[in-house]
Design an enzyme around this catalytic site. Structure first.
Site, PDB file in Angstrom:
ATOM      1  N   GLU A 130      39.659  58.159  66.082  1.00 28.59           N
ATOM      2  CA  GLU A 130      40.935  57.856  65.008  1.00 28.59           C
ATOM      3  C   GLU A 130      41.640  58.331  64.304  1.00 28.59           C
ATOM      4  O   GLU A 130      40.639  58.830  63.414  1.00 28.59           O
ATOM      5  CB  GLU A 130      40.113  56.576  64.582  1.00 28.59           C
ATOM      6  CG  GLU A 130      40.820  54.564  64.415  1.00 28.59           C
ATOM      7  CD  GLU A 130      39.721  54.210  64.059  1.00 28.59           C
ATOM      8  OE1 GLU A 130      40.603  53.536  63.414  1.00 28.59           O
ATOM      9  OE2 GLU A 130      38.403  53.823  64.661  1.00 28.59           O
ATOM     10  N   THR A 187      29.335  51.025  62.123  1.00 28.83           N
ATOM     11  CA  THR A 187      29.973  52.601  61.352  1.00 28.83           C
ATOM     12  C   THR A 187      28.450  53.276  60.590  1.00 28.83           C
ATOM     13  O   THR A 187      27.962  52.450  59.591  1.00 28.83           O
ATOM     14  CB  THR A 187      31.230  51.787  60.339  1.00 28.83           C
ATOM     15  OG1 THR A 187      31.436  51.529  61.363  1.00 28.83           O
ATOM     16  CG2 THR A 187      31.615  52.808  59.653  1.00 28.83           C
ATOM     17  N   SER A 236      38.427  45.972  60.968  1.00 32.05           N
ATOM     18  CA  SER A 236      38.263  45.145  59.734  1.00 32.05           C
ATOM     19  C   SER A 236      38.156  46.313  58.801  1.00 32.05           C
ATOM     20  O   SER A 236      37.723  47.343  58.834  1.00 32.05           O
ATOM     21  CB  SER A 236      37.527  44.157  59.524  1.00 32.05           C
ATOM     22  OG  SER A 236      36.238  44.497  59.580  1.00 32.05           O
ATOM     23  N   ARG A 243      37.885  56.703  50.826  1.00 30.51           N
ATOM     24  CA  ARG A 243      37.065  56.166  49.636  1.00 30.51           C
ATOM     25  C   ARG A 243      35.531  55.752  49.934  1.00 30.51           C
ATOM     26  O   ARG A 243      35.332  55.973  51.062  1.00 30.51           O
ATOM     27  CB  ARG A 243      38.078  54.831  49.760  1.00 30.51           C
ATOM     28  CG  ARG A 243      38.138  53.581  51.081  1.00 30.51           C
ATOM     29  CD  ARG A 243      38.367  52.202  50.848  1.00 30.51           C
ATOM     30  NE  ARG A 243      38.470  51.572  51.814  1.00 30.51           N
ATOM     31  CZ  ARG A 243      37.756  50.566  51.750  1.00 30.51           C
ATOM     32  NH1 ARG A 243      38.013  49.849  50.796  1.00 30.51           N
ATOM     33  NH2 ARG A 243      38.050  49.792  53.485  1.00 30.51           N
ATOM     34  N   ASP A 290      32.028  45.097  62.373  1.00 29.90           N
ATOM     35  CA  ASP A 290      29.853  45.683  61.060  1.00 29.90           C
ATOM     36  C   ASP A 290      30.157  44.777  59.670  1.00 29.90           C
ATOM     37  O   ASP A 290      29.210  45.053  59.044  1.00 29.90           O
ATOM     38  CB  ASP A 290      29.379  46.775  61.595  1.00 29.90           C
ATOM     39  CG  ASP A 290      30.545  47.804  61.171  1.00 29.90           C
ATOM     40  OD1 ASP A 290      31.828  48.047  60.900  1.00 29.90           O
ATOM     41  OD2 ASP A 290      29.449  48.637  60.912  1.00 29.90           O
ATOM     42  N   ASP A 345      35.560  46.541  66.347  1.00 28.43           N
ATOM     43  CA  ASP A 345      34.976  46.977  64.998  1.00 28.43           C
ATOM     44  C   ASP A 345      34.413  45.686  63.820  1.00 28.43           C
ATOM     45  O   ASP A 345      35.247  45.650  63.191  1.00 28.43           O
ATOM     46  CB  ASP A 345      35.134  48.015  64.616  1.00 28.43           C
ATOM     47  CG  ASP A 345      35.391  48.620  63.113  1.00 28.43           C
ATOM     48  OD1 ASP A 345      33.848  48.601  63.242  1.00 28.43           O
ATOM     49  OD2 ASP A 345      36.294  49.363  62.455  1.00 28.43           O
ATOM     50  N   ILE A 368      36.781  46.398  54.674  1.00 30.32           N
ATOM     51  CA  ILE A 368      35.360  46.192  53.920  1.00 30.32           C
ATOM     52  C   ILE A 368      35.654  44.199  53.732  1.00 30.32           C
ATOM     53  O   ILE A 368      35.555  43.871  52.933  1.00 30.32           O
ATOM     54  CB  ILE A 368      34.566  46.453  53.024  1.00 30.32           C
ATOM     55  CG1 ILE A 368      34.218  48.191  53.314  1.00 30.32           C
ATOM     56  CG2 ILE A 368      32.994  45.802  51.924  1.00 30.32           C
ATOM     57  CD1 ILE A 368      33.448  48.225  54.215  1.00 30.32           C
ATOM     58  N   ASP A 382      35.785  58.732  63.394  1.00 30.44           N
ATOM     59  CA  ASP A 382      37.412  57.826  62.837  1.00 30.44           C
ATOM     60  C   ASP A 382      37.654  58.358  61.553  1.00 30.44           C
ATOM     61  O   ASP A 382      36.732  59.159  60.687  1.00 30.44           O
ATOM     62  CB  ASP A 382      37.015  56.850  62.512  1.00 30.44           C
ATOM     63  CG  ASP A 382      38.125  56.289  61.006  1.00 30.44           C
ATOM     64  OD1 ASP A 382      38.905  56.439  61.246  1.00 30.44           O
ATOM     65  OD2 ASP A 382      38.423  54.147  61.105  1.00 30.44           O
ATOM     66  N   ASP A 400      45.544  54.641  64.124  1.00 30.22           N
ATOM     67  CA  ASP A 400      44.604  52.896  62.843  1.00 30.22           C
ATOM     68  C   ASP A 400      46.084  52.843  61.602  1.00 30.22           C
ATOM     69  O   ASP A 400      46.846  52.134  62.381  1.00 30.22           O
ATOM     70  CB  ASP A 400      43.625  53.127  62.680  1.00 30.22           C
ATOM     71  CG  ASP A 400      43.166  52.447  61.534  1.00 30.22           C
ATOM     72  OD1 ASP A 400      44.174  51.285  61.770  1.00 30.22           O
ATOM     73  OD2 ASP A 400      42.021  52.577  61.464  1.00 30.22           O
ATOM     74  N   LYS A 403      32.134  58.473  60.207  1.00 32.90           N
ATOM     75  CA  LYS A 403      33.114  58.513  59.940  1.00 32.90           C
ATOM     76  C   LYS A 403      33.075  59.661  59.275  1.00 32.90           C
ATOM     77  O   LYS A 403      31.725  60.611  59.025  1.00 32.90           O
ATOM     78  CB  LYS A 403      32.770  57.802  58.347  1.00 32.90           C
ATOM     79  CG  LYS A 403      33.390  56.018  58.322  1.00 32.90           C
ATOM     80  CD  LYS A 403      35.182  55.460  58.539  1.00 32.90           C
ATOM     81  CE  LYS A 403      34.804  54.369  58.745  1.00 32.90           C
ATOM     82  NZ  LYS A 403      36.505  53.800  59.185  1.00 32.90           N
ATOM     83  N   LYS A 412      44.044  45.248  62.867  1.00 29.79           N
ATOM     84  CA  LYS A 412      43.816  45.025  61.298  1.00 29.79           C
ATOM     85  C   LYS A 412      44.472  44.066  61.263  1.00 29.79           C
ATOM     86  O   LYS A 412      45.988  44.116  60.723  1.00 29.79           O
ATOM     87  CB  LYS A 412      43.776  46.296  60.959  1.00 29.79           C
ATOM     88  CG  LYS A 412      41.799  46.992  61.354  1.00 29.79           C
ATOM     89  CD  LYS A 412      42.217  48.489  60.359  1.00 29.79           C
ATOM     90  CE  LYS A 412      40.919  48.927  60.580  1.00 29.79           C
ATOM     91  NZ  LYS A 412      40.919  49.901  59.696  1.00 29.79           N
TER      92      LYS A 412
END
Length: 368
Positions: free
Chosen positions: A219, A135, A296, A25, A323, A321, A298, A191, A244, A162, A268
């Site tokens: 990840e 990230t 987490s 996304r 940020d 993680d 966003i 990731d 994950d 990413k 998470k």
């Protein structure tokens, strides 16, 4: 007796400084449902649930409705008996992990306040601070390299990169560009967000290993449901592999752990349904000798405060993680955790340390 008296929800939207792009996304604003619980003695607890539909399947409307339905079963329960409350929380609805997580956060906020302890101390108090990564969104190689250099200058020692949006070959070019720009002192973790298939993942990871690109971990390289594929990647690479999206629940974690399908697990709260279940996943992983990271979605500083309190309290959680609040154009949450570059510090106020009066004023103003 301190019983649950009321529940309110608020919608928020906070713009990001820069679009956040992954294989799943692109996000331009942090949207969430804020949950506000009150007790019969006037205390407030807060939780947050972002609608990460491509991962959890949850929407803003769905989260609101789920919170409403769940709370009808919690009204009047005594927070001094938390296991009774958490049992009802997780049995009232199937799935809906984001809504459950928001209520769970608010409950733990209240429970720790009742104990007159910061949540991290209530949960175990293992660390007094943690350090987050930052990230790098997936973009063209040159842009990603420039972003990585910028975050390095801001003091971050670990970058989460990413990948997985197009081809593994393009991802290899991205990592080469980043390493050429920042050198070898910064830790890189990748990731793929389910973006590779097992054979391609093995091939590209082996190439990274042969070129000495020095990747700390990879990840979720393959589709969440492909546990056999995840195991294949883990067994045919030297780089540690982290599950994950494959792990939402303790049942998911047990399957991955029993199959030795991953070297690490990312917990998470939005996937697990909150801290109560996250503690179970972490304890299970620890029993298998598998370390965890806490990440987490966003989220604002509210959701991150809950996740950071959980992570700091547990010795088996070794990577962080957190940020997302640093990506936002404004901080709307008074109190909670504080950031000093990459280091996160905890309030010594009971619970999550949120200034309830100021936060409610902000939420009501934004509601209009």
């Amino acid at each position: 007796m301190t019983v649950l008296a009321s529940c309110e929800t608020y919608r928020i939207s906070v713009p990001l400084k820069k679009p956040f792009k992954t294989a799943l996304r692109t996000v331009v604003a942090a949207e969430a449902i804020i949950v506000h619980l009150t007790t019969s003695d006037g205390h407030s607890g807060f939780g947050e649930a972002p609608p990460t539909h491509v991962i959890t399947g949850d929407t803003l409307e769905g989260i609101e409705r789920a919170v409403e339905l769940i709370f009808t079963q919690l009204t009047g329960l005594d927070i001094r008996h938390p296991e009774r409350i958490f049992e009802k929380l997780h049995k009232t609805l199937i799935g809906n992990t984001s809504a459950k997580a928001a209520i769970d956060m608010a409950l733990y906020d209240l429970i720790a306040q009742n104990a007159k302890l910061p949540l991290t101390l209530y949960l175990g108090g293992y660390r007094e601070s943690v350090e987050t990564d930052y990230t790098v969104s997936v973009n063209a190689p040159e842009e990603m390299a420039n972003d990585a250099a910028k975050y390095e200058k801001q003091g971050f020692k670990v970058l989460k990169v990413k990948v997985g949006i197009d081809t593994p070959e393009n991802d290899l070019e991205r990592i080469r560009a980043i390493r050429a720009c920042i050198g070898g002192k910064i830790t890189l973790r990748l990731d793929a967000n389910q973006g590779w298939n097992p054979k391609s993942a093995v091939r590209i990871i082996n190439e990274m290993e042969q070129e000495g690109l020095d990747i700390e971990l990879i990840e979720q390289p393959v589709h969440a449901a492909d546990i056999e594929g995840l195991k294949f990647v883990t067994e045919h690479t030297m780089t540690p592999i982290m599950a994950d999206e494959s792990v939402f629940s303790p049942v998911d974690a047990r399957r991955v752990l029993e199959m030795r399908a991953a070297d690490l697990i990312n917990i998470k709260l939005m996937k697990a349904g909150g801290i109560h279940q996250a503690l179970k996943i972490n304890a299970l992983a620890e029993s298998y000798g598998v370390r965890c990271m806490t990440g987490s979605m966003i989220e604002t500083k509210l959701g991150l405060s809950a996740a950071a309190h959980f992570a700091a309290s547990q010795p088996n959680v070794t990577r962080f993680d957190f940020d997302a609040p640093l990506m936002l154009k404004e901080d709307i949450v008074p109190g909670g955790i504080t950031y000093s570059e990459r280091t996160i510090h905890f309030s010594q106020q009971p619970g999550l340390g949120i200034d309830a009066e100021r936060f409610l004023t902000t939420l009501r103003e934004r509601r209009g």
